[in-house]
Design a protein around this motif. Sequence first.
Motif, mmCIF file in Angstrom:
data_model
loop_
_atom_site.group_PDB
_atom_site.id
_atom_site.type_symbol
_atom_site.label_atom_id
_atom_site.label_comp_id
_atom_site.label_asym_id
_atom_site.label_seq_id
_atom_site.Cartn_x
_atom_site.Cartn_y
_atom_site.Cartn_z
ATOM 1 N N VAL A 109 0.858 -0.976 -0.369
ATOM 2 C CA VAL A 109 0.115 -0.175 0.055
ATOM 3 C C VAL A 109 1.117 1.134 -0.166
ATOM 4 C CG1 VAL A 109 -1.629 1.224 1.506
ATOM 5 C CG2 VAL A 109 -1.660 -1.126 1.349
ATOM 6 N N ARG A 110 1.766 1.106 0.873
ATOM 7 C CA ARG A 110 2.679 2.625 1.189
ATOM 8 C C ARG A 110 3.745 2.780 0.208
ATOM 9 N NH1 ARG A 110 1.583 3.276 6.802
ATOM 10 N NH2 ARG A 110 1.350 1.867 7.608
ATOM 11 N N ALA A 111 3.936 1.508 -0.669
ATOM 12 C CA ALA A 111 5.242 1.895 -1.480
ATOM 13 C C ALA A 111 4.923 1.274 -3.019
ATOM 14 C CB ALA A 111 5.938 0.573 -1.143
ATOM 15 N N PHE B 220 1.263 1.575 -3.944
ATOM 16 C CA PHE B 220 -0.037 2.011 -4.089
ATOM 17 C C PHE B 220 0.302 3.828 -4.117
ATOM 18 C CE2 PHE B 220 -3.668 -0.388 -2.465
ATOM 19 C CZ PHE B 220 -3.287 -1.666 -4.255
ATOM 20 N N GLY B 221 1.214 3.799 -3.068
ATOM 21 C CA GLY B 221 2.153 4.816 -3.038
ATOM 22 C C GLY B 221 1.346 5.826 -1.592
ATOM 23 N N ASN B 222 0.517 5.561 -0.614
ATOM 24 C CA ASN B 222 -0.270 6.572 -0.450
ATOM 25 C C ASN B 222 -0.346 5.840 0.732
ATOM 26 O OD1 ASN B 222 -2.267 4.492 0.032
ATOM 27 N ND2 ASN B 222 -3.451 5.214 -1.584
ATOM 28 N N ASN B 223 -1.074 5.798 2.329
ATOM 29 C CA ASN B 223 -0.590 5.308 3.415
ATOM 30 C C ASN B 223 -2.414 4.872 3.999
ATOM 31 O OD1 ASN B 223 1.394 5.947 4.279
ATOM 32 N ND2 ASN B 223 1.372 7.921 4.750
ATOM 33 N N ASN B 224 -3.402 4.600 2.513
ATOM 34 C CA ASN B 224 -4.781 4.012 3.144
ATOM 35 C C ASN B 224 -4.719 1.965 3.309
ATOM 36 O OD1 ASN B 224 -6.044 6.564 2.158
ATOM 37 N ND2 ASN B 224 -6.101 6.258 0.443
ATOM 38 N N VAL B 225 -3.772 2.197 4.246
ATOM 39 C CA VAL B 225 -3.480 0.784 4.548
ATOM 40 C C VAL B 225 -4.047 0.931 6.464
ATOM 41 C CG1 VAL B 225 -1.727 1.038 6.181
ATOM 42 C CG2 VAL B 225 -2.248 -1.071 5.276
ATOM 43 N N ASP B 226 -5.347 -0.504 6.962
ATOM 44 C CA ASP B 226 -5.672 -0.550 7.921
ATOM 45 C C ASP B 226 -6.212 -1.704 8.080
ATOM 46 O OD1 ASP B 226 -6.017 0.083 10.504
ATOM 47 O OD2 ASP B 226 -7.740 1.298 10.080
ATOM 48 N N THR B 227 -5.900 -2.151 9.895
ATOM 49 C CA THR B 227 -6.495 -4.053 10.347
ATOM 50 C C THR B 227 -7.536 -3.639 10.717
ATOM 51 O OG1 THR B 227 -4.548 -5.837 10.431
ATOM 52 C CG2 THR B 227 -4.592 -3.414 11.890
ATOM 53 N N CYS B 228 -7.671 -5.080 10.955
ATOM 54 C CA CYS B 228 -9.253 -5.495 11.454
ATOM 55 C C CYS B 228 -8.378 -4.992 13.439
ATOM 56 C CB CYS B 228 -8.781 -6.842 11.635
ATOM 57 S SG CYS B 228 -8.664 -8.016 12.426
ATOM 58 N N ALA B 229 -7.703 -4.821 13.582
ATOM 59 C CA ALA B 229 -7.240 -4.027 14.745
ATOM 60 C C ALA B 229 -7.867 -3.126 15.665
ATOM 61 C CB ALA B 229 -5.864 -4.245 15.549
ATOM 62 N N ARG B 230 -8.841 -2.131 13.930
ATOM 63 C CA ARG B 230 -8.815 -1.110 14.218
ATOM 64 C C ARG B 230 -10.579 -1.452 15.310
ATOM 65 N NH1 ARG B 230 -7.667 3.443 14.686
ATOM 66 N NH2 ARG B 230 -6.344 2.881 12.770
ATOM 67 N N VAL B 231 -11.048 -2.651 14.872
ATOM 68 C CA VAL B 231 -12.269 -2.747 15.836
ATOM 69 C C VAL B 231 -12.238 -3.608 16.816
ATOM 70 C CG1 VAL B 231 -14.070 -2.571 13.112
ATOM 71 C CG2 VAL B 231 -12.980 -4.182 13.977
ATOM 72 N N CYS B 232 -10.674 -4.103 17.219
ATOM 73 C CA CYS B 232 -10.443 -4.482 18.435
ATOM 74 C C CYS B 232 -9.989 -3.712 19.815
ATOM 75 C CB CYS B 232 -10.421 -6.077 18.361
ATOM 76 S SG CYS B 232 -9.096 -6.369 17.495
ATOM 77 N N HIS B 233 -8.702 -3.871 18.777
ATOM 78 C CA HIS B 233 -7.741 -3.347 20.639
ATOM 79 C C HIS B 233 -6.757 -2.093 20.046
ATOM 80 C CE1 HIS B 233 -7.814 -5.488 24.144
ATOM 81 N NE2 HIS B 233 -7.546 -6.711 22.908
ATOM 82 N N SER B 234 -7.347 -1.339 18.996
ATOM 83 C CA SER B 234 -7.049 0.086 18.125
ATOM 84 C C SER B 234 -6.551 1.046 19.636
ATOM 85 C CB SER B 234 -7.064 0.550 17.192
ATOM 86 O OG SER B 234 -9.156 0.887 17.726
ATOM 87 N N PRO B 235 -8.019 0.792 20.580
ATOM 88 C CA PRO B 235 -7.245 1.465 21.943
ATOM 89 C C PRO B 235 -6.453 1.420 22.454
ATOM 90 C CG PRO B 235 -10.442 0.925 21.467
ATOM 91 C CD PRO B 235 -9.427 0.537 20.597
#
Lengths: 69, 949
Positions: free
Chosen positions: B356-358, B360-375
């Motif tokens: 994604v970063r290299a 695609f050239g952007n930082n639009n990457v995320d993971t399922c931790a977003r919906v569980c332990h990101s806090p």
Amino acid sequence: MNIDHLVKMANEIGSFFVTANDEDTAAQLIADHLKRFWDPRMRKQVVAHLSQGGAGFTPAVAKAIAKLG
Amino acid sequence: MYSIDHTDHGTPVSTDPLQVTVHIDGVAVSVPQGTSVMRAAALAGERIPKLCATDSLKAFGSCRLCLVEIEGRKGYPASCTTEVADGMKIRTQSDKLAQLRKGVMELYVSDHPLDCDTCPANNHCELQDMAEVVGVKSTPYGATGATARPRPADTSNPYFKFDPDLCIVCSRCVRACDETQGTFALTIEGRGFESKVAASQNDSFLDSECVSCGACVEACPTAALTEKSLIALGSPTRSVTTTCAYCGVGCSLTAEVKDDTVVRMVPNRHGQANHGHACVKGRFAWGYATHADRIRSPMIRSRITDPWTQVSWDEALAYAASEFKRIQADHGRDAVGGITSSRCTNEETFLVQKLVRAAFGNNNVDTCARVCHSPTGFGLKSTLGESAGTQEFDSVMHADVILLIGANVTEGHPVFGSQMKRRLREGAKLIVVDPRAIDIVRTPHIEAECHLQLRPGTNVALVNALAHVVVTEGLARTNYIAERCEAASFAQWQAFVAEPRNSPEATEAITGVPADIVRRASRLYARAGNGAIYYGLGVTEHSQGTTMVMGIANLAMATGNLGRPGVGVNPLRGQNNVQGSCDMGSFPHEFSGYRHVGDDSVRGLFESMWGVHLQNEPGLRIPNMFEAALDGSFKGLYIQGEDIAQSDPNTQHVTAALAAMECIVIQDLFLNETAKYAHVFLPGSSFLEKDGTFTNAERRISRVRKVMEPLAGLADWEVTVALAQKLGFSMSYSHPSEIMDEIARLTPTFAGVSYDKLEHLGSIQWPCNDAAPEGTPTMHVDHFVRGKGRFYVTEYVPTDERVNARFPLILTTGRVLTQYNVGAQTRRTANVVWHPEDRLEIHPHDAEERGIRDADWVGVASRAGDTVLRAEVTTRVQPGVVYTTFHFPESGANVVTTDNSDWATNCPEYKVTAVQVVRVTQPANWQLRHREAAAQQLRIRRNPDATTS
């Protein structure tokens, strides 16, 4: 993006920082948070919304967004 | 039957530092004090015959086969229950011992069939081995035992069979259930020949309290308890040590294989996370890997209403790349992104974010931790300085008081739950903070000192009340705080929590927890000696998830409960590699090792290594991607191993966003819910089909080893490499070890990690670098990673999700033992026997008010949507609260959950949804549409020529 959602999210960020800080400090911390974690297109939208009156923003959030512009 | 590569030493290892020397058959051997004579002999190379002993269980001394002679002692003591003493002289072989052992064995054999050739345990049966060792081939007593009157086998459990005729009543299964698992479901019933293993009150294994962990099966020395897969497939011929692909405990498992077929999975007794234990998922539920639903060929289609077309890997990848390039040309570089998987390896996750970063050239990457332990990441980084738990699992064995918050540990993290129960049976005290009466509140030989059964959504008010007691009753560890924490932040926090509005009496109206229980719990934790906090998604999945994590860290710092074994702040991670996916730079604002993309020096390092310019602004989070898709600025998504259409909240919102995109590429084992909206399907590989590493909840990096070839020909990491090539960005690796080498070069906390070191040490807890070359079991020992610990004021802010006359109940969601996350894996195993559908738990009072009886269909409606489930009327939930799981897509649990999310991280507020529940007679409209869509997907898949009209 849905501006109502962005306003709500910004205000929720604001509600954390305003409890332990004066408004100016809170505004800076909110602005820092938005810079660190919000995609630029989201920041542009809230800046644009503020320029149109900023309906819905709490005072500290409005101050923070003014720092982004 | 234990693993084919296990050498058993009879009794557990002693950790006593004092060494004693004994002489065994004239050979001197030094062992730790407390070691049994049997184990000392085994270490000296002398195998004393045994049946009731195994080194995972305490010595029992019942079989009388392991008798020895000890100089100066009378009689023939059992070597398993006799501890060594310095200078002891032991004789393991003599004519008299041979005579005694033979007599014992003849009695055993008198009640055991001798048809070994047809027995599934043939050549791996301890009774068979011991009979040969002591020279018994037949019995002088004749076939007069109970086996002369065959008893029916219990085949009720889908994974193992119990044949009482093969049982020698050694009690190893009973002891395994007690000591290893802690369920106490088994007993020996009857006397003499009538003695037999019984589950619960003489129920079948399936109907009993048995949780099917399989510890009894592994402990059985004969074929009395045997895996059905072993019976069906025959003895395995080789074994491969790997890591479980289910929860965040990350159990080390040994896959036993015949040809290329897994015969059975056995927990590794040397596994540093699980110490030879496993659960019903890890040990038994691996059949999904070869399930008929696996997609084995890449597929593409131009529209999501078209049938899929099977194509070559090259064609599929070329199509995906061309679509991403077209979208970027039409809509800008930032119009595409990717989602990494917590079910894939560190190496695979690292490559997706790199793509994604290299590429695609952007930082639009995320993971399922977003919906569980990101806090967790945000809260612990802010307060302590590192986005991870502070301890190793074994630390719990030094805890005096365990504060368990929002974690159903025996269901969500069962193997660690068993370890926690072991510590509680040893005398540690338990405080449970949970809206539901989860099992560990009261279970055999364990009862929580305090159950703080709070209202969902009031965590922060409660943690403030706990802190109020600490501060106002002089329980704060002032010396610790002065030495290790920021004075100003502590002073501000102390003044805040001391305010009367944060007292247990004042917050009782908010939380519903009586003030005296809060005070008792706080005193217990603060005065514990070693107070340890364990928490789960009941903390993070709230609008104030991050605030609560900070509140927990505040509490631990204020009571000095950080920086040594037995204490700490321990997030129990949901999926096997949630920690790893976060570590690997899956969040849109940071690179691996939690370093912000705006940090020029860090970004420069990555740019130099990867040879491309990288963006310095954060990208979109998953919920932002949905919003951007709906407004037309986000059009393409590469999703590896996640099913966001089922797992993310407000399903209609998610699916509307997915339907609005122009190219969705799914890489997965199965055609999941999200695949209904995909244009390219790239077949994934299960954990059995690749090499790599997972990182568990205790920061432990463990090897995943290939057991069989990828069913679709490529491992997931190879697919990402190939896609990057098609996008014009070169990635060149011949083995995942080379990816780990790159991770180590780029990530200070992984600097010392390599596959060679993992091979040598077994596993490594990061940070692993020059300062800690063998890893770091306990963090923040002398000082916090950020320097001084930072207290944060944690004002309670009620969620916007309020109950009212229209939606008077609070729905909270969770998981059950036998199913896992969206159920893609476990629904395709026999685990459905235990949990065939998601149900809605409702309190008898609320049920009666609505005329709802057990198993009735009930409609659940929220501000976001409505669905229909069967009701389970139970006092496990409190009045006003209902609960369900989200393991089955047709349940639509997330059709009901809302867009509300954590202020700092956008982690969804799954745990609080205001709903109404009514009795109904037909499915919800959403479910009718879902059924039609599922049927359509099935038609398309089974008949590639089918049209959708």
